[in-house]
Design a protein around this motif. Sequence first.
Motif: not given
Length: 264
Positions: A134-148
């Motif tokens: 994951i080097k750019t925003f586009k590499d976040l496809k299908s990623a598990i992302i955490g938020v508050q």
Amino acid sequence: MKRLLASFLFSVLFLSLISTSYAKDNSWERVKSKGILVIGLDDAFPPMGFRKADGTLTGFDIEAAETLGKRLGIKIKWQPTAWDGVIHSLYAKKFDCIWNGMTITPERAKKVNFTKPYIMDGQVVVVRFNENKIKTFKDLKSAIIGVQKGSSAVEAVKKLPVSPQEIREYDSNPKAFLDLEAGRLDAMVVDNVAGRYYISVRPGKYKILPGFITKEPFGVAFRKEDKELLKVIQSEIDKMVADGTMAKISVKWFGEDITNPKKW
């Protein structure tokens, strides 16, 4: 008789409306007479407001507000609260204002009145330091992302150029960072100031991807009716910016002055 009664009732209603519209806003006098300004915050939001090992509160907002209190001759009382219900708690009068890295948004501005921005922040993406895929925003496809939960990161993650596999909401950023470090998350969307703070205290554990998802101003929030209190606090913040007090606190916590509007 009916006309007289109707005229009388109209007069009473009219005078009632007039007296209500001109009712004195005593919000500042109320705080001044008590000598205490109660502030709501999420006490797990480094570096804006968080607890040290001994349980005492520290952070940029803590230091800025307590400095302001000394200048105004009042004490600051901190009231921790769940962030996803912070505006509701404000109107339940659990505290007088919210001073805790709160992003000014059009939706929130419908419910509360904000000071002018005192910091320009933004949402960024944090990944593990040794993450190579994951080097750019586009590499976040299908990623598990955490938020508050309840934070502006919830909306910011929706503005990424690709859709993640899953968005997980956490009660606090520290819990999400722990899951990121443990590999249970691929990335986090978080305030830039919070992300950079965690990187500074956990060197070699996290890094920030290039660029901002959003740019967001921080403001102090007040109930709509408490205009006089807002006016007094705003005036003192302005003085703290002008005389360099805010800059000094900012350099301590961020390594640079991010409180000067001329630099935004």
